[in-house]
Design a protein around this motif. Structure first.
Motif, PDB file in Angstrom:
ATOM      1  N   HIS A  56       0.833  -1.208   0.000  1.00 50.70           N
ATOM      2  CA  HIS A  56       0.000   0.000   0.000  1.00 50.70           C
ATOM      3  C   HIS A  56       0.867   1.256   0.000  1.00 50.70           C
ATOM      4  CE1 HIS A  56       0.954  -0.764   4.212  1.00 50.70           C
ATOM      5  NE2 HIS A  56       0.611   0.471   4.520  1.00 50.70           N
ATOM      6  N   LYS A  57       2.001   1.192   0.690  1.00 50.08           N
ATOM      7  CA  LYS A  57       2.923   2.334   0.694  1.00 50.08           C
ATOM      8  C   LYS A  57       3.611   2.478  -0.664  1.00 50.08           C
ATOM      9  CE  LYS A  57       4.070   2.550   5.627  1.00 50.08           C
ATOM     10  NZ  LYS A  57       5.186   2.554   6.613  1.00 50.08           N
ATOM     11  N   ILE A  58       3.980   1.351  -1.266  1.00 49.46           N
ATOM     12  CA  ILE A  58       4.639   1.403  -2.574  1.00 49.46           C
ATOM     13  C   ILE A  58       3.665   1.920  -3.631  1.00 49.46           C
ATOM     14  CG2 ILE A  58       5.908   0.081  -4.319  1.00 49.46           C
ATOM     15  CD1 ILE A  58       6.719  -1.866  -2.134  1.00 49.46           C
ATOM     16  N   ASN A  59       2.378   1.561  -3.501  1.00 53.69           N
ATOM     17  CA  ASN A  59       1.361   2.088  -4.409  1.00 53.69           C
ATOM     18  C   ASN A  59       1.320   3.609  -4.376  1.00 53.69           C
ATOM     19  OD1 ASN A  59      -0.504   0.333  -6.043  1.00 53.69           O
ATOM     20  ND2 ASN A  59      -0.537  -0.828  -4.137  1.00 53.69           N
ATOM     21  N   ALA A  60       1.333   4.182  -3.163  1.00 49.76           N
ATOM     22  CA  ALA A  60       1.336   5.641  -3.029  1.00 49.76           C
ATOM     23  C   ALA A  60       2.646   6.228  -3.539  1.00 49.76           C
ATOM     24  CB  ALA A  60       1.125   6.015  -1.561  1.00 49.76           C
ATOM     25  N   MET A  61       3.732   5.499  -3.344  1.00 48.47           N
ATOM     26  CA  MET A  61       5.052   5.975  -3.732  1.00 48.47           C
ATOM     27  C   MET A  61       5.181   6.126  -5.242  1.00 48.47           C
ATOM     28  SD  MET A  61       8.690   4.209  -2.697  1.00 48.47           S
ATOM     29  CE  MET A  61       8.232   4.123  -0.956  1.00 48.47           C
ATOM     30  N   VAL A  62       4.703   5.135  -5.996  1.00 50.04           N
ATOM     31  CA  VAL A  62       4.873   5.189  -7.454  1.00 50.04           C
ATOM     32  C   VAL A  62       4.043   6.309  -8.074  1.00 50.04           C
ATOM     33  CG1 VAL A  62       5.441   2.732  -7.623  1.00 50.04           C
ATOM     34  CG2 VAL A  62       3.059   3.462  -7.879  1.00 50.04           C
ATOM     35  N   ARG A  63       3.029   6.760  -7.358  1.00 46.18           N
ATOM     36  CA  ARG A  63       2.198   7.851  -7.873  1.00 46.18           C
ATOM     37  C   ARG A  63       2.792   9.224  -7.569  1.00 46.18           C
ATOM     38  NH1 ARG A  63      -2.094   4.755  -5.277  1.00 46.18           N
ATOM     39  NH2 ARG A  63      -3.234   3.504  -6.819  1.00 46.18           N
ATOM     40  N   SER A  64       3.658   9.311  -6.559  1.00 54.05           N
ATOM     41  CA  SER A  64       4.129  10.616  -6.091  1.00 54.05           C
ATOM     42  C   SER A  64       5.619  10.870  -6.301  1.00 54.05           C
ATOM     43  CB  SER A  64       3.827  10.769  -4.589  1.00 54.05           C
ATOM     44  OG  SER A  64       2.462  10.537  -4.309  1.00 54.05           O
ATOM     45  N   ALA A  65       6.437   9.826  -6.196  1.00 51.58           N
ATOM     46  CA  ALA A  65       7.882  10.022  -6.161  1.00 51.58           C
ATOM     47  C   ALA A  65       8.462  10.353  -7.532  1.00 51.58           C
ATOM     48  CB  ALA A  65       8.562   8.778  -5.601  1.00 51.58           C
ATOM     49  N   ARG A  66       9.501  11.160  -7.505  1.00 55.38           N
ATOM     50  CA  ARG A  66      10.251  11.444  -8.738  1.00 55.38           C
ATOM     51  C   ARG A  66      11.265  10.324  -8.996  1.00 55.38           C
ATOM     52  NH1 ARG A  66      11.775  16.061 -12.015  1.00 55.38           N
ATOM     53  NH2 ARG A  66      10.197  17.260 -10.891  1.00 55.38           N
ATOM     54  N   ILE A  67      11.911   9.854  -7.931  1.00 55.31           N
ATOM     55  CA  ILE A  67      12.805   8.697  -8.041  1.00 55.31           C
ATOM     56  C   ILE A  67      12.457   7.713  -6.930  1.00 55.31           C
ATOM     57  CG2 ILE A  67      14.696  10.033  -9.049  1.00 55.31           C
ATOM     58  CD1 ILE A  67      16.119   9.831  -6.315  1.00 55.31           C
ATOM     59  N   ILE A  68      12.696   6.420  -7.199  1.00 48.79           N
ATOM     60  CA  ILE A  68      12.541   5.371  -6.198  1.00 48.79           C
ATOM     61  C   ILE A  68      13.819   4.545  -6.202  1.00 48.79           C
ATOM     62  CG2 ILE A  68      11.274   3.316  -5.483  1.00 48.79           C
ATOM     63  CD1 ILE A  68       8.802   4.446  -6.816  1.00 48.79           C
ATOM     64  N   VAL A  69      14.459   4.480  -5.056  1.00 47.20           N
ATOM     65  CA  VAL A  69      15.683   3.690  -4.903  1.00 47.20           C
ATOM     66  C   VAL A  69      15.327   2.422  -4.142  1.00 47.20           C
ATOM     67  CG1 VAL A  69      18.040   3.648  -4.021  1.00 47.20           C
ATOM     68  CG2 VAL A  69      17.056   5.804  -4.839  1.00 47.20           C
ATOM     69  N   CYS A  70      15.695   1.263  -4.690  1.00 53.49           N
ATOM     70  CA  CYS A  70      15.342   0.010  -4.027  1.00 53.49           C
ATOM     71  C   CYS A  70      16.478  -0.995  -4.149  1.00 53.49           C
ATOM     72  CB  CYS A  70      14.058  -0.576  -4.633  1.00 53.49           C
ATOM     73  SG  CYS A  70      14.196  -1.014  -6.383  1.00 53.49           S
ATOM     74  N   ASP A  71      16.489  -2.000  -3.252  1.00 54.10           N
ATOM     75  CA  ASP A  71      17.456  -3.079  -3.384  1.00 54.10           C
ATOM     76  C   ASP A  71      16.963  -4.051  -4.452  1.00 54.10           C
ATOM     77  OD1 ASP A  71      15.754  -5.126  -2.111  1.00 54.10           O
ATOM     78  OD2 ASP A  71      16.130  -4.023  -0.267  1.00 54.10           O
ATOM     79  N   LYS A  72      17.860  -4.912  -4.929  1.00 52.96           N
ATOM     80  CA  LYS A  72      17.516  -5.757  -6.064  1.00 52.96           C
ATOM     81  C   LYS A  72      16.452  -6.801  -5.731  1.00 52.96           C
ATOM     82  CE  LYS A  72      21.424  -8.987  -5.503  1.00 52.96           C
ATOM     83  NZ  LYS A  72      22.611  -9.546  -6.193  1.00 52.96           N
ATOM     84  N   PHE A  73      16.292  -7.104  -4.442  1.00 55.16           N
ATOM     85  CA  PHE A  73      15.287  -8.087  -4.058  1.00 55.16           C
ATOM     86  C   PHE A  73      13.892  -7.468  -3.948  1.00 55.16           C
ATOM     87  CE2 PHE A  73      19.377  -9.454  -2.225  1.00 55.16           C
ATOM     88  CZ  PHE A  73      19.548 -10.600  -2.986  1.00 55.16           C
ATOM     89  N   ILE A 115      -0.632   7.437 -13.940  1.00 51.13           N
ATOM     90  CA  ILE A 115       0.537   8.247 -13.589  1.00 51.13           C
ATOM     91  C   ILE A 115       0.928   9.109 -14.777  1.00 51.13           C
ATOM     92  CG2 ILE A 115       2.938   8.183 -12.835  1.00 51.13           C
ATOM     93  CD1 ILE A 115       2.395   5.466 -11.579  1.00 51.13           C
ATOM     94  N   ILE A 116       1.010  10.418 -14.559  1.00 48.84           N
ATOM     95  CA  ILE A 116       1.413  11.329 -15.632  1.00 48.84           C
ATOM     96  C   ILE A 116       2.906  11.224 -15.882  1.00 48.84           C
ATOM     97  CG2 ILE A 116       1.557  13.754 -16.321  1.00 48.84           C
ATOM     98  CD1 ILE A 116      -0.944  14.266 -14.627  1.00 48.84           C
ATOM     99  N   ARG A 117       3.712  11.244 -14.807  1.00 45.97           N
ATOM    100  CA  ARG A 117       5.165  11.154 -14.929  1.00 45.97           C
ATOM    101  C   ARG A 117       5.651   9.988 -14.075  1.00 45.97           C
ATOM    102  NH1 ARG A 117       8.838  16.131 -13.100  1.00 45.97           N
ATOM    103  NH2 ARG A 117       7.997  17.057 -15.023  1.00 45.97           N
ATOM    104  N   PRO A 118       5.905   8.826 -14.688  1.00 48.60           N
ATOM    105  CA  PRO A 118       6.377   7.674 -13.916  1.00 48.60           C
ATOM    106  C   PRO A 118       7.709   7.991 -13.233  1.00 48.60           C
ATOM    107  CG  PRO A 118       5.717   7.014 -16.125  1.00 48.60           C
ATOM    108  CD  PRO A 118       5.763   8.515 -16.110  1.00 48.60           C
ATOM    109  N   PRO A 119       7.924   7.464 -12.034  1.00 51.38           N
ATOM    110  CA  PRO A 119       9.198   7.719 -11.336  1.00 51.38           C
ATOM    111  C   PRO A 119      10.352   6.946 -11.973  1.00 51.38           C
ATOM    112  CG  PRO A 119       7.894   6.128 -10.122  1.00 51.38           C
ATOM    113  CD  PRO A 119       7.024   6.607 -11.253  1.00 51.38           C
ATOM    114  N   GLN A 120      11.544   7.463 -11.779  1.00 51.17           N
ATOM    115  CA  GLN A 120      12.749   6.742 -12.183  1.00 51.17           C
ATOM    116  C   GLN A 120      13.075   5.734 -11.089  1.00 51.17           C
ATOM    117  OE1 GLN A 120      16.234   9.196 -12.480  1.00 51.17           O
ATOM    118  NE2 GLN A 120      17.595   7.496 -13.010  1.00 51.17           N
ATOM    119  N   ILE A 121      13.159   4.472 -11.463  1.00 46.02           N
ATOM    120  CA  ILE A 121      13.470   3.427 -10.489  1.00 46.02           C
ATOM    121  C   ILE A 121      14.963   3.115 -10.558  1.00 46.02           C
ATOM    122  CG2 ILE A 121      13.025   1.079  -9.713  1.00 46.02           C
ATOM    123  CD1 ILE A 121      10.294   1.232 -10.954  1.00 46.02           C
ATOM    124  N   ILE A 122      15.640   3.232  -9.430  1.00 45.54           N
ATOM    125  CA  ILE A 122      17.072   2.961  -9.343  1.00 45.54           C
ATOM    126  C   ILE A 122      17.261   1.705  -8.492  1.00 45.54           C
ATOM    127  CG2 ILE A 122      19.308   3.837  -8.587  1.00 45.54           C
ATOM    128  CD1 ILE A 122      18.119   6.661  -8.926  1.00 45.54           C
TER     129      ILE A 122
END
Length: 327
Positions: free
Chosen positions: A266-283, A299-306
């Motif tokens: 549920h938090k990740i759902n909100a995150m992908v809608r709001s964040a400019r970048i998302i940093v995550c571990d490979k798992f 989503i108008i502007r998808p976040p950059q996933i790192i």
């Protein structure tokens, strides 16, 4: 010199900000074992903090077992983890009490020059045999309140070394060690002091690993426009907390940090809608990617996933390969 930054108008106490930044510098190898920490005067000039506050932080670091004060010299990063426990049972070591240390130092030097364990076996049969037996049982340990960081290390080591690794809560480490004749305990420098304290009387060795310093990601963070949202996703709640404090120290309220463990969809759902970048571990990457794909139409502007490929640095992986006879 590491650039420590303190936000004076933050709700997080300045001492807590500095403590987390120094502890991260030690854990990531920016301050290696034996490194002399800046004097309180130097840090006061750099951060604007009172020297008494800095002295308090240094005492906290001493209490955690990360640093030690040397009278008249300064504060140094402890070299724990390099003095592995070696309780070998053989008449030859009873006859020559210092032989174990001599063999160990010589073997370490051979390994550093690329010598394999098999090549050194004839010269150091007893020491090599002990290390190989330790290698048969590899334990990764982390506190029970943050087993996620242990899962991160264990899964990464299993993939990198292609061996079976057992994850053990730090609170249960002593009990598990009592059940094995020998083994290798692996942990991050965040927890090395407690792990060595537990392992000291046992026939096991404790090897600390250095963690990735996130230098590229911190540089990217500086480029984010004011008011941007930055998402962090990881197996580890402790890693998320530490990262949030450090990011706040760097950008204050200019960047809004959103954190979630990999199970908190549920938090990740909100995150992908709001964040400019998302940093995550490979798992956590596949989970974040799937949730982003599910929400893409809204989503108008998808976040950059790192995706951070490695939590443990390559040098530490290579050291473990040599020590476990896998190189």
């Amino acid at each position: 010199m590491v650039d420590f930054q303190i936000k004076a108008d933050s709700d997080i106490p300045a001492s807590n900000q500095l403590f987390n930044q120094i502890r991260f510098a030690i854990a990531s190898g920016q301050f290696p074992p034996g490194h002399r920490l800046p004097s309180t005067r130097q840090l006061a000039m750099q951060t604007g903090l009172h020297r008494n506050t800095i002295s308090k932080v240094y005492r906290q670091l001493e209490d955690t077992g990360l640093v030690e004060a040397q009278a008249g010299s300064g504060i140094y990063v402890k070299t724990q983890g390099h003095k592995w426990v070696s309780k070998l049972k053989s008449p030859i070591f009873d006859k020559y009490p210092n032989a174990s240390n001599i063999v160990k130092r010589s073997l370490d030097e051979l390994l550093s020059q690329g010598c394999s364990l098999n090549e050194a076996r004839e010269m150091f049969l007893i020491q090599i045999d002990w290390r190989l037996r330790c290698s048969a049982r590899v334990l990764v340990t982390a506190p029970s309140y943050d087993l996620g960081i242990g899962q991160l290390m264990a899964q990464e080591l299993e993939q990198a070394l292609n061996i079976s690794v057992q994850l053990v809560p730090l609170e249960e480490l002593g009990e598990i060690i009592d059940q094995v004749s020998c083994g290798t305990v692996v942990t991050s420098r965040y927890f090395i002091g407690r792990a060595e304290e537990i392992a000291a009387p046992k026939s096991v060795r404790v090897i600390p690993v250095d963690i990735y310093d996130y230098g590229k990601e911190f540089q990217l963070l500086h480029t984010l426009p004011k008011g941007s949202y930055c998402g962090l996703v990881s197996l580890s709640s402790g890693l998320l907390r530490a990262a949030e404090v450090i990011i706040h120290s760097l950008r204050g309220n200019d960047v809004i940090v959103m954190t979630a463990q990999d199970t908190e969809t549920h938090k990740i759902n909100a995150m992908v809608r709001s964040a400019r970048i998302i940093v995550c571990d490979k798992f956590s990457f596949d989970i974040v990617k799937a949730i982003l794909q599910k929400n893409r139409e809204n989503i108008i502007r998808p976040p950059q996933i790192i995706c951070i490929e490695n939590y443990i640095v390559t040098d530490s992986i290579n050291l473990l390969k040599r020590e476990l006879g896998l190189a």
